[in-house]
Design an enzyme around this catalytic site. Structure first.
Site, PDB file in Angstrom:
ATOM      1  CE1 TYR A 113     -16.845  11.821 -16.330  1.00 13.12           C
ATOM      2  CE2 TYR A 113     -15.163  12.167 -14.258  1.00 13.12           C
ATOM      3  CZ  TYR A 113     -15.941  11.229 -15.000  1.00 13.12           C
ATOM      4  OH  TYR A 113     -16.366   9.909 -14.755  1.00 13.12           O
ATOM      5  CG  ASP A 127      -8.792  15.980 -15.527  1.00 14.45           C
ATOM      6  OD1 ASP A 127      -8.246  15.434 -16.534  1.00 14.45           O
ATOM      7  OD2 ASP A 127      -9.860  15.487 -15.374  1.00 14.45           O
ATOM      8  NE  ARG A 153      -2.374   0.568   3.581  1.00 14.28           N
ATOM      9  CZ  ARG A 153      -1.492   1.279   4.471  1.00 14.28           C
ATOM     10  NH1 ARG A 153      -1.019   2.401   4.469  1.00 14.28           N
ATOM     11  NH2 ARG A 153      -1.350   0.559   5.822  1.00 14.28           N
ATOM     12  CE  LYS A 174     -11.920   7.916 -18.865  1.00  8.86           C
ATOM     13  NZ  LYS A 174     -11.705   8.031 -17.352  1.00  8.86           N
TER      14      LYS A 174
END
Length: 379
Positions: free
Chosen positions: A102, A174, A49, A199
């Protein structure tokens, strides 16, 4: 000598395995690491982690591609967005967001952060004066997408960096729609870049992830603390898949952009299309800015149908090669109705998208086949 983009995409953070000579770095599928004594970590790893060698390779590569010094990988783009906003904002603070942001980002800000005592103002981010006017004494963040999702508005990132400097705010960009191949906001003055690596960076619709890249060490330390504390990290196989996708990013973005330009030109001439949203067109209001700060204009195109919402929905249902699905940036072409799909969360708000809007993610298929498919669906 400074390596070129494609060279960095293939080699940055990715060295042959020392023990075997494997050209491709291995997937370190482990949750924990042996220690050579209490508190004596071998190679700096103690628990996956907190850190994993495969994830480190991805983080180093992404930092190199965005010309930053620190990259931090997350389990999704929204996890990355949440971590960077929570690292900067506190209850009582204010941020500026695009008035066509978005839908997932809007949902996070409007439904989650406001409950934490954060205020926000939607603004047309293509207008630096409007952004400056929206800044308040308690504003801490200018959150920007360029191009925006789904209306492909363009922000002048250098101008907004000046606004951020004048107002002591952080400019967070972004960069998902552009990818670091087409645009590098840190070079234009941004403080932080965020990606949904799901993406274009991953590029094959087979992995979900996110990333934060910056050269602000204090801010990076804050994001890294949340990354470890909240644990929204990618597993080693997810990191490896994203790295595999990144290697071909330059070649893919060239073809995405070329295909999208052809699609946009055909839509521009179609009698059933009232408006095309694509920054590569000379009549796009952000065309000159995009031409100055982007290498190409990307693979995303949106358009409005002359016959309204139902006709737009019907087009999305009639295509054969354009798959009806959310997401974007994969090798395959996708089509969707934002108002009922990715941006449904904006319904009834200032950010509600046009009901007759269709968004397409133009893939790498033969463009003549894509044109035939989309034009037939429009008929």
């Amino acid at each position: 000598m400074t390596d070129g983009f494609a060279t960095r995409a293939i080699h940055a953070g990715q060295h042959p395995d020392e023990s075997t000579g494997s050209v491709i770095p291995p997937i370190h599928a482990t949750s924990t690491y042996t220690q050579d004594g209490v508190g004596n970590q071998r190679a700096g790893y103690e628990y996956s982690r907190t850190g994993n060698p495969t994830r480190t390779s991805l983080e180093e590569c992404l930092a190199a591609l965005e010309s930053g010094t620190r990259g931090l990988a997350f389990s999704s783009g929204m996890a990355a967005t949440d971590a960077v906003l929570r690292s900067v904002l506190r209850p009582g603070d204010h941020l500026v967001i695009p008035d066509d942001a978005y839908g997932g980002t809007f949902r996070l800000v409007d439904k989650v952060l406001t409950g934490w005592g954060v205020e926000y103002t939607p603004v047309r981010i293509s207008d630096p004066d409007a952004v400056r006017a929206a800044v308040r004494p308690n504003t801490k963040v200018l959150w920007v997408e360029s191009p925006t999702n789904p209306l492909l508005n363009i922000a002048d990132l250098a101008a907004l960096a000046e606004v951020a400097g004048e107002t002591s705010t952080k400019l967070i960009v972004d960069n998902t729609f552009a990818s670091p191949y087409l645009q590098q906001p840190l070079r234009l003055g941004a403080d932080v870049v965020v990606h949904s690596t799901t993406k274009y960076l991953g590029g094959h619709s087979d992995v979900v992830g996110g990333a934060v890249i910056t050269s602000d060490e204090e801010l990076a330390d804050g994001v890294a603390f949340l990354q470890n504390t909240t644990g929204a990290v990618p597993g080693p196989f997810d990191a490896w898949l994203t790295l595999r996708g990144v290697k071909t990013l330059a070649a893919r973005m060239e073809q995405h952009s070329a295909n999208a330009a052809r699609i946009a030109a055909a839509l521009h001439e179609h009698p059933k299309v009232t408006r095309v949203f694509y920054p590569g067109h000379a009549d796009h209001p952000g065309h000159e800015v995009a031409a100055g700060q982007m290498r190409r204009f990307g693979g995303m195109v949106s358009f409005t149908h002359a016959d309204g919402e139902q006709a737009a929905v019907d087009v999305c249902s009639r295509t054969r090669l354009f798959t009806l699905a959310e997401s974007l940036g994969g090798v395959e072409s996708l089509i969707e109705h934002p108002g009922r799909m990715t941006h449904a969360s904006t319904t009834g708000s200032l950010l509600q998208v046009p009901s007759e809007l269709v968004r397409v993610s133009v893939g790498l298929e033969d463009v003549d086949d894509l044109l035939e498919d989309l034009l037939a669906a429009l008929e």
